[in-house]
Design an enzyme around this catalytic site. Sequence first.
Site, PDB file in Angstrom:
ATOM      1  N   LEU B  65      35.219  26.825 -32.900  1.00  0.00           N
ATOM      2  CA  LEU B  65      34.729  25.869 -33.891  1.00  0.00           C
ATOM      3  C   LEU B  65      35.887  25.060 -34.474  1.00  0.00           C
ATOM      4  O   LEU B  65      35.672  24.110 -35.209  1.00  0.00           O
ATOM      5  CB  LEU B  65      33.976  26.599 -35.005  1.00  0.00           C
ATOM      6  N   ARG B  66      37.109  25.475 -34.152  1.00  0.00           N
ATOM      7  CA  ARG B  66      38.349  24.748 -34.486  1.00  0.00           C
ATOM      8  C   ARG B  66      38.768  24.846 -35.946  1.00  0.00           C
ATOM      9  O   ARG B  66      39.784  24.282 -36.337  1.00  0.00           O
ATOM     10  CB  ARG B  66      38.245  23.262 -34.089  1.00  0.00           C
ATOM     11  N   ASP B 307      31.486  28.715 -23.874  1.00  0.00           N
ATOM     12  CA  ASP B 307      32.937  28.500 -23.883  1.00  0.00           C
ATOM     13  C   ASP B 307      33.251  27.120 -24.476  1.00  0.00           C
ATOM     14  O   ASP B 307      34.075  26.364 -23.962  1.00  0.00           O
ATOM     15  CB  ASP B 307      33.537  28.642 -22.486  1.00  0.00           C
ATOM     16  N   HIS B 311      37.166  18.704 -28.399  1.00  0.00           N
ATOM     17  CA  HIS B 311      38.481  18.066 -28.535  1.00  0.00           C
ATOM     18  C   HIS B 311      38.343  16.690 -29.171  1.00  0.00           C
ATOM     19  O   HIS B 311      37.292  16.042 -29.061  1.00  0.00           O
ATOM     20  CB  HIS B 311      39.130  17.887 -27.159  1.00  0.00           C
TER      21      HIS B 311
END
Lengths: 326, 427
Positions: B65-66, B307, B311
Amino acid sequence: MKQQDIQLDSEGRLRHFLTIDGLKRQTLVDILDTAENFSTVGSQNVKKVPLLRGKTIINLFFEPSTRTRTTFELAAKRLSADVLNINISTSSASKGESLLDMLRNFEAMFCDMFVVRHQTSGAAHFIAEHVAPHISVINAGDGSHAHPTQGMLDMFTIRRHKKEFHNLSVAIVGDILHSRVARSQIHALNILGVPDIRVIGPDTLIPKSADNLGVHVYHDIRAGLRDVDVVIMLRLQRERMTGAMLPSEKEYFQCYGLTPDKLALARPDAIVMHPGPINRGVEIASSVADGPQSVILEQVTNGIAIRMAIMSMTLGRSPVSDKEGV
Amino acid sequence: MSKIHIRNGHLIDPLNQRDRQGDIFIAAGKIIAIDKAPDGFVANHEVDASGCWVFPGLIDLRARLREPGQEHKGTIASESHAATSAGITTICMPPDTLPIIDTPAVVELIHRRAEAAGQAKVVTLGALTVGLKGEHLSEMVQLQQAGCVGMTNLHYPILESQIMRRAMEYAASNGITVFINAEDEKLAGSGYAHEGQVSTRLGLKGIPETAETLAVSRKLMLIEQTGVRAHFCQLSTARAVQMIKRAQYDGLRVTADVSAHQLHLTEMDIGFFDSNCHVLPPLRTQRDRDGLRLGLQEDTLSAICSDHQPHDRDAKLAPFGETEPGISALETLLPLSLRLVEEGVLTRSDAIARLTCQPASVLNLPVGSLKPGHAADICIFDPAQRWHLSEDEMVSQGHNTPFIGWEFNGRVRQTLVDGKIIFSRQA
């Protein structure tokens, strides 16, 4: 999947020159014929033709190069284009400017062509995908992928000595795995109809699916050189010696170095080629490099005519296409 | 909390072997009855699910989820919203955030932000070693108490086999599942594409099959010795699937999953350097893809995950080898899995099982079923709606996917989490 023929325009003409992979036989023959027309320019009193007058070409080199950059520069100047050489060392690239930002800056200088060398495979495709539509991109070497102008100048050199491709045996010796030159040569030889292409080297230097490239793999140089018409030696990068690719220079030379006795296994009229710069005593003995069968310096000369041909064709100004236009 | 009656849907609940028309009754965030309303039940909201499939919300075993640390690529709010828009109600997040999930404080932070976002449930995997550095064991028990559902070192190397062994022993003695991304870091080296036809043609640095198989075999030996419960994540080779199958046959407590893109793409899809096909482990051969599909059929691979790796645009704007790996994949998890049903690889019920009850069992969580008493995490899916994936319509902050333009049959209409309708798509 991205469009495959990014280097061709809607009518199938060359717009960029990124790889030989996938080009038609006739396109390669046109390049060779055009280069043949240009090959006399260098020996004229005035070494110039005005085909690209008013065009601006930027040589964008992210990797050091002497021969390739110089012959591109000469080719452009003989076509009367304005040339700018830009060497971008890795240190200045690491200042944080992205490749794309750099391109936008050069585009803003109103240029017509980028000649690009880059250390990463696919860099030329990436640039071609992102430049303004009026700009052509020529790949002067990207990573281990392609060096198509080198591949074409090698075909030009072979054709000058052997006339026909359809009955040749060609051996490429050395570090195929990392070689963009070998990949471009292999594509060109296949497209031009060479029936017997051999690659010779230890498994550490041969890509795993080499068979799919349309070549025969030999581990024994003596078997591989038997009765071939053309021997192409590849440069062995020094850094390959420090890893686990090879045990030593000495053993490499013993196994794969081209010496007179090994060359004697090829046809008596076989030619010896090398894209340069050569490592004497590593992949080739001096007596062979300087011997009567060597055409290594001719390759350099031919590089200018080939690059003139490719530059003029991608910018739509080749003498051949002009003739067709009449 | 509202009482909801979902009527006339086609209920698919693989855990309870249910695959027929029915009604669901929800109260206080839980499923309280199926088919027949409990006495005195008065719904204050009715959902007409005629023509729709109704199944448990999806459980995704691997999604980045960054947040915290890379909010320019995605946030817990943005990505958990993308998840619910795609029918996913539980997300399992790996520990490679910044800071890394190796202390309870980071776990608590993530839980707080996920709750604030109010979308899908977010659970975490803790780091098996401190900082994922492979040197010191992390405080696994404390991480577990804070809510971590397992531990992993991802693909980061644990160079000393003794440390790997001790980590597994310690996890085993505390009932912790170890999640393994099998990669021999030396064989993978600096590679970024499968070592094969395409890497040969394009001159890309290759990652051989043995980078995975060698790592799987070494880990299996240690799993056998330590008796730890282990789960292999995102396998990419047919041979590794065979090795897991053999280990399961021998009685080892191992399970494994596969990411949805590996079931549809191969190295050939890289074409001329399509950086959206830059993933790790790399896209491999047709043979591997078929082997993964077979592993799914035979239930050697018990789950399909996304997965997900969103970005920013720049991360993919460079020559292939210089781009960052990964696909923004939440929104294609269900569509790509159901495509396997269309292609005859799985039955519909088996496909749903590998997205719901089976990953739930890997995580040992009481979700992934329509059983009364379970949380009302539910996906309502309209099989008649055809659509194609377009960048504009993507909910995730990351638009990096090679599946743009693919056409899919059926789309999520509504998603419920804990009995609340979190997502509704306008028809």
